[in-house]
Motif scaffolding. Structure first.
Motif, PDB file in Angstrom:
ATOM      1  N   PRO A 130       0.769  -1.257   0.107  1.00 45.83           N
ATOM      2  CA  PRO A 130      -0.057  -0.027  -0.109  1.00 45.83           C
ATOM      3  C   PRO A 130       0.769   1.098  -0.082  1.00 45.83           C
ATOM      4  CG  PRO A 130      -0.958  -1.551   1.551  1.00 45.83           C
ATOM      5  CD  PRO A 130       0.710  -2.185   0.993  1.00 45.83           C
ATOM      6  N   GLU A 131       2.075   1.282   0.532  1.00 40.83           N
ATOM      7  CA  GLU A 131       2.918   2.423   0.733  1.00 40.83           C
ATOM      8  C   GLU A 131       3.329   2.945  -0.834  1.00 40.83           C
ATOM      9  OE1 GLU A 131       2.662   0.464   4.323  1.00 40.83           O
ATOM     10  OE2 GLU A 131       3.440  -0.532   2.612  1.00 40.83           O
ATOM     11  N   ASN A 132       3.182   2.046  -1.910  1.00 43.39           N
ATOM     12  CA  ASN A 132       3.686   2.491  -3.058  1.00 43.39           C
ATOM     13  C   ASN A 132       2.513   2.505  -3.985  1.00 43.39           C
ATOM     14  OD1 ASN A 132       3.745  -0.169  -3.846  1.00 43.39           O
ATOM     15  ND2 ASN A 132       5.727  -0.076  -4.497  1.00 43.39           N
ATOM     16  N   TRP A 133       1.411   2.588  -3.782  1.00 45.07           N
ATOM     17  CA  TRP A 133       0.198   2.442  -4.472  1.00 45.07           C
ATOM     18  C   TRP A 133       0.228   3.588  -5.645  1.00 45.07           C
ATOM     19  CZ3 TRP A 133      -3.516   6.404  -5.508  1.00 45.07           C
ATOM     20  CH2 TRP A 133      -3.408   7.387  -4.523  1.00 45.07           C
ATOM     21  N   ARG A 134       0.604   4.889  -5.556  1.00 48.03           N
ATOM     22  CA  ARG A 134       0.786   5.759  -6.449  1.00 48.03           C
ATOM     23  C   ARG A 134       1.596   5.226  -7.630  1.00 48.03           C
ATOM     24  NH1 ARG A 134       1.667  10.694  -2.623  1.00 48.03           N
ATOM     25  NH2 ARG A 134       0.326   9.911  -1.382  1.00 48.03           N
TER      26      ARG A 134
ATOM     27  N   MET B 193      -8.159   3.692   1.098  1.00 43.37           N
ATOM     28  CA  MET B 193      -9.386   3.758   0.457  1.00 43.37           C
ATOM     29  C   MET B 193     -10.636   2.476   0.693  1.00 43.37           C
ATOM     30  SD  MET B 193      -7.880   4.270  -3.426  1.00 43.37           S
ATOM     31  CE  MET B 193      -6.327   5.458  -3.755  1.00 43.37           C
ATOM     32  N   GLU B 194     -11.743   3.258   0.444  1.00 40.48           N
ATOM     33  CA  GLU B 194     -12.734   2.189   0.207  1.00 40.48           C
ATOM     34  C   GLU B 194     -12.843   1.288  -1.085  1.00 40.48           C
ATOM     35  OE1 GLU B 194     -15.098   1.461   2.846  1.00 40.48           O
ATOM     36  OE2 GLU B 194     -13.990   2.829   4.259  1.00 40.48           O
ATOM     37  N   ALA B 195     -13.276   0.228  -0.926  1.00 33.64           N
ATOM     38  CA  ALA B 195     -13.418  -0.512  -2.145  1.00 33.64           C
ATOM     39  C   ALA B 195     -13.897   0.122  -3.279  1.00 33.64           C
ATOM     40  CB  ALA B 195     -13.913  -2.010  -1.873  1.00 33.64           C
TER      41      ALA B 195
ATOM     42  N   ARG C  37      -7.816  13.461  -1.971  1.00 37.03           N
ATOM     43  CA  ARG C  37      -8.987  12.995  -1.534  1.00 37.03           C
ATOM     44  C   ARG C  37      -8.787  11.886  -0.264  1.00 37.03           C
ATOM     45  NH1 ARG C  37     -14.070   9.844  -4.647  1.00 37.03           N
ATOM     46  NH2 ARG C  37     -14.727   8.841  -2.670  1.00 37.03           N
ATOM     47  N   LEU C  38      -7.767  11.083  -0.486  1.00 35.20           N
ATOM     48  CA  LEU C  38      -7.483   9.842   0.419  1.00 35.20           C
ATOM     49  C   LEU C  38      -7.031  10.637   1.819  1.00 35.20           C
ATOM     50  CD1 LEU C  38      -7.511   7.087   1.177  1.00 35.20           C
ATOM     51  CD2 LEU C  38      -5.051   7.228   0.226  1.00 35.20           C
TER      52      LEU C  38
END
Length: 154
Positions: free
Chosen positions: A18-22, A71-73, A149-150
């Motif tokens: 998750p830390e590198n999602w971007r 994030m939400e799904a 947004r997150l």
């Protein structure tokens, strides 16, 4: 045919945290774009399709990464679909021939200084370079907008 294009070219499956999602979202979209561009009318062939049932484990993994990032799904799916559709649209535009009556638009823009400046920038980039640069700009806007947004939802 769209499934075959994806199976042959879009092999962007590596472990993601998750830390590198971007970074993952950028690279995944770039790989998807490269795959579609490698086929004549790849964007048109892919337009209007959905993920195949066989690819659902991959979709689940992508959503899980974004959910792990906070994030939400539902938001994760919105982001994935928005980027995929944006990418398909960019590929369709990039594979199209330049409009034949460009000079008319350029001449008409003379009375609109901001538009003239923007069109000049567009023309000076060249067809392929323009689509590459503007794809990246739009992709960045979507991913950074999602990050904003997150952070605001946190």
């Amino acid at each position: 045919m769209a499934e075959e294009i994806m199976a042959r070219g879009h092999t962007h499956d590596w472990p993601v945290v998750p830390e590198n999602w971007r970074d993952f979202m950028f690279e995944n979209a770039r790989d998807f774009r490269r795959t579609l561009l490698s086929y004549r009318d790849g964007g048109r062939v892919h337009a209007g399709t959905e993920t195949s049932p066989q690819d659902l484990p991959n979709v689940e993994a992508h959503i899980a990464v974004l959910v792990g990032a906070g994030m939400e799904a539902e938001f994760a799916m919105e982001l994935l679909v928005a980027i995929a559709r944006y990418t398909v649209g960019c590929v369709i535009e990039g594979q199209a021939e330049p409009p034949p009556e460009r000079e008319k638009l350029d001449a008409a823009a003379a009375d609109f200084p901001l538009t003239r400046r923007a069109i000049t920038h567009y023309r000076n980039c060249g067809h392929e370079a323009f689509f590459e640069a503007f794809f990246e700009a739009g992709l960045r806007m979507m991913i950074e907008g999602a990050a904003l947004r997150l952070s605001q939802d946190a």
